[in-house]
Scaffold this active site. Structure first.
Site, PDB file in Angstrom:
ATOM      1  N   HIS A 195      -1.982  15.376 -37.174  1.00  0.00           N
ATOM      2  CA  HIS A 195      -0.868  14.764 -37.891  1.00  0.00           C
ATOM      3  C   HIS A 195       0.057  13.914 -37.016  1.00  0.00           C
ATOM      4  O   HIS A 195       1.085  13.433 -37.491  1.00  0.00           O
ATOM      5  CB  HIS A 195      -0.047  15.846 -38.603  1.00  0.00           C
ATOM      6  CG  HIS A 195      -0.854  16.647 -39.573  1.00  0.00           C
ATOM      7  ND1 HIS A 195      -1.513  17.802 -39.196  1.00  0.00           N
ATOM      8  CD2 HIS A 195      -1.161  16.431 -40.872  1.00  0.00           C
ATOM      9  CE1 HIS A 195      -2.161  18.281 -40.245  1.00  0.00           C
ATOM     10  NE2 HIS A 195      -1.979  17.472 -41.261  1.00  0.00           N
TER      11      HIS A 195
ATOM     12  N   GLY B  89      14.268  18.303 -39.881  1.00  0.00           N
ATOM     13  CA  GLY B  89      13.303  18.298 -40.980  1.00  0.00           C
ATOM     14  C   GLY B  89      13.069  16.887 -41.500  1.00  0.00           C
ATOM     15  O   GLY B  89      11.941  16.476 -41.771  1.00  0.00           O
TER      16      GLY B  89
ATOM     17  N   ARG C  53       2.077   9.673 -42.081  1.00  0.00           N
ATOM     18  CA  ARG C  53       2.818  10.227 -43.221  1.00  0.00           C
ATOM     19  C   ARG C  53       4.308   9.897 -43.181  1.00  0.00           C
ATOM     20  O   ARG C  53       5.125  10.596 -43.798  1.00  0.00           O
ATOM     21  CB  ARG C  53       2.665  11.761 -43.284  1.00  0.00           C
ATOM     22  CG  ARG C  53       1.270  12.191 -43.670  1.00  0.00           C
ATOM     23  CD  ARG C  53       1.075  13.675 -43.589  1.00  0.00           C
ATOM     24  NE  ARG C  53      -0.299  13.984 -43.931  1.00  0.00           N
ATOM     25  CZ  ARG C  53      -0.678  14.600 -45.053  1.00  0.00           C
ATOM     26  NH1 ARG C  53       0.220  15.050 -45.899  1.00  0.00           N
ATOM     27  NH2 ARG C  53      -1.943  14.811 -45.297  1.00  0.00           N
TER      28      ARG C  53
ATOM     29  N   ARG D  21      15.056  23.225 -33.259  1.00  0.00           N
ATOM     30  CA  ARG D  21      15.230  22.729 -34.627  1.00  0.00           C
ATOM     31  C   ARG D  21      16.697  22.413 -34.862  1.00  0.00           C
ATOM     32  O   ARG D  21      17.583  23.206 -34.496  1.00  0.00           O
ATOM     33  CB  ARG D  21      14.758  23.795 -35.624  1.00  0.00           C
ATOM     34  CG  ARG D  21      15.310  23.622 -37.009  1.00  0.00           C
ATOM     35  CD  ARG D  21      14.652  24.500 -38.039  1.00  0.00           C
ATOM     36  NE  ARG D  21      15.494  24.747 -39.192  1.00  0.00           N
ATOM     37  CZ  ARG D  21      15.876  23.835 -40.093  1.00  0.00           C
ATOM     38  NH1 ARG D  21      15.487  22.587 -39.968  1.00  0.00           N
ATOM     39  NH2 ARG D  21      16.655  24.158 -41.106  1.00  0.00           N
ATOM     40  N   VAL D  22      16.975  21.242 -35.449  1.00  0.00           N
ATOM     41  CA  VAL D  22      18.336  20.892 -35.861  1.00  0.00           C
ATOM     42  C   VAL D  22      18.283  20.598 -37.364  1.00  0.00           C
ATOM     43  O   VAL D  22      17.607  19.675 -37.783  1.00  0.00           O
ATOM     44  CB  VAL D  22      18.901  19.682 -35.059  1.00  0.00           C
ATOM     45  CG1 VAL D  22      19.341  20.104 -33.673  1.00  0.00           C
ATOM     46  CG2 VAL D  22      17.911  18.525 -34.955  1.00  0.00           C
ATOM     47  N   GLY D  23      18.943  21.424 -38.144  1.00  0.00           N
ATOM     48  CA  GLY D  23      18.828  21.255 -39.592  1.00  0.00           C
ATOM     49  C   GLY D  23      20.055  21.761 -40.315  1.00  0.00           C
ATOM     50  O   GLY D  23      21.098  22.005 -39.715  1.00  0.00           O
TER      51      GLY D  23
ATOM     52  N   MET E  40      14.764  27.172 -44.029  1.00  0.00           N
ATOM     53  CA  MET E  40      13.349  27.257 -44.400  1.00  0.00           C
ATOM     54  C   MET E  40      12.353  27.058 -43.243  1.00  0.00           C
ATOM     55  O   MET E  40      11.180  26.821 -43.497  1.00  0.00           O
ATOM     56  CB  MET E  40      13.052  26.232 -45.507  1.00  0.00           C
ATOM     57  CG  MET E  40      13.895  26.444 -46.752  1.00  0.00           C
ATOM     58  SD  MET E  40      13.494  25.315 -48.090  1.00  0.00           S
ATOM     59  CE  MET E  40      11.944  26.004 -48.657  1.00  0.00           C
ATOM     60  N   GLU E  41      12.793  27.130 -42.000  1.00  0.00           N
ATOM     61  CA  GLU E  41      11.877  26.811 -40.903  1.00  0.00           C
ATOM     62  C   GLU E  41      11.945  27.705 -39.654  1.00  0.00           C
ATOM     63  O   GLU E  41      10.961  27.809 -38.918  1.00  0.00           O
ATOM     64  CB  GLU E  41      12.081  25.355 -40.423  1.00  0.00           C
ATOM     65  CG  GLU E  41      11.705  24.286 -41.419  1.00  0.00           C
ATOM     66  CD  GLU E  41      12.812  23.959 -42.415  1.00  0.00           C
ATOM     67  OE1 GLU E  41      13.950  24.418 -42.191  1.00  0.00           O
ATOM     68  OE2 GLU E  41      12.541  23.293 -43.419  1.00  0.00           O
TER      69      GLU E  41
ATOM     70  N   ASP F 189      26.300  23.958 -47.414  1.00  0.00           N
ATOM     71  CA  ASP F 189      26.843  24.486 -48.673  1.00  0.00           C
ATOM     72  C   ASP F 189      26.951  26.001 -48.547  1.00  0.00           C
ATOM     73  O   ASP F 189      26.355  26.584 -47.643  1.00  0.00           O
ATOM     74  CB  ASP F 189      25.923  24.119 -49.849  1.00  0.00           C
ATOM     75  CG  ASP F 189      24.488  24.535 -49.601  1.00  0.00           C
ATOM     76  OD1 ASP F 189      23.729  23.709 -49.048  1.00  0.00           O
ATOM     77  OD2 ASP F 189      24.122  25.677 -49.915  1.00  0.00           O
TER      78      ASP F 189
END
Ligand code: HPA
Length: 234
Positions: A4, A20, A43, A87-89, A180-181, A204
């Site tokens: 990928h 993400g 993608r 990860r930064v989300g 979610m990760e 939120d």
């Protein structure tokens, strides 16, 4: 090349930030990195390598959820030799002590996903962050005066749930927020013996309904990106 990611060997740094949203990868490359070059467009999942304070750093979009994030993280580790993944989300807050715009550094990730559970029949593996990365991130966030919480998050497969009773119950056990990760990232960190960390800004509040404006989100995202980059080069 991996399945990928179309980067050639050597085009990806061994330190990487993982938003993400691929457009957020572009945002980080354009606003924080010098001489950033795009190495992936498969993608539309954009990836860039540049320098941050003289250190080679990459940033790669992962898509949403553990199946997608797990694919990118594993290929980055196995095919490109990435050693530090942050990860930064965003996340939804669960704890009443956490508010929109706060930062959460995920020390551990409770998960309802079968992706981790299936690997350990009979056990409940505890996916945890790398201690050094976590300490560095906390130090940077403290120095900047960002409101920061460190603790468990919940990594879910389902964004839209019919029944949130069991999710809300986790707030009583100190779980700070929902995303979610993180769990799959921490699982892969353990599997391949590399350093992983998740930093989230609260977009939120799941219980109070508190929300952020898009402008506020952009500013707190920048704080989180700064913390992630400083931690990864420390
Ligand atoms: N779940 C619920 N609320 C959220 C999430 C999530 O994964 N991310 C941001 N707000």
């Amino acid at each position: 090349m991996s399945v990928h990611i179309e980067a050639k060997p050597g085009e990806i740094a061994d330190k990487i930030l993982l938003p993400g949203d691929p457009l957020r990868a572009k945002f980080i490359a354009e606003n924080f990195l010098e001489d950033a070059k795009c190495y992936n467009n498969v993608r539309g999942m954009l990836g860039y390598t540049g320098t941050y304070k003289g250190e080679r750093v990459s940033v790669q979009g992962t898509g949403m959820g553990m199946p997608s994030a797990g694919i990118y993280a594993q290929e980055l580790i196995q095919s490109y030799g990435v050693k530090k993944l942050v990860r930064v989300g965003t996340c939804g807050a669960l704890s009443k002590d956490v508010h929109v715009r706060d930062l959460i550094i995920a020390q551990g990730a409770v998960t309802s996903s079968s992706m981790v559970e299936k690997q350990f029949p009979g056990f409940h593996f505890a996916p945890i962050a790398d201690f050094d990365l976590m300490m560095q991130a906390y130090k940077v966030a403290q120095e900047k005066g960002f409101t920061t919480h460190v603790g468990n998050v919940l990594s879910e497969d389902t964004f839209y749930k019919d029944d949130l009773t069991s999710t809300f119950n986790l707030a009583e056990y100190g779980v700070l927020g929902v995303e979610m990760e993180a769990a799959i990232l921490y699982y892969l960190g353990a599997k391949f013996n590399v350093q992983t960390l998740g930093i989230m800004t609260v977009s939120d509040h799941m219980i109070t309904g508190e929300e952020t404006t898009s402008e506020e989100r952009q500013n707190t995202f920048k704080d989180m990106m700064y913390v992630g980059l400083e931690a990864i080069i420390a």
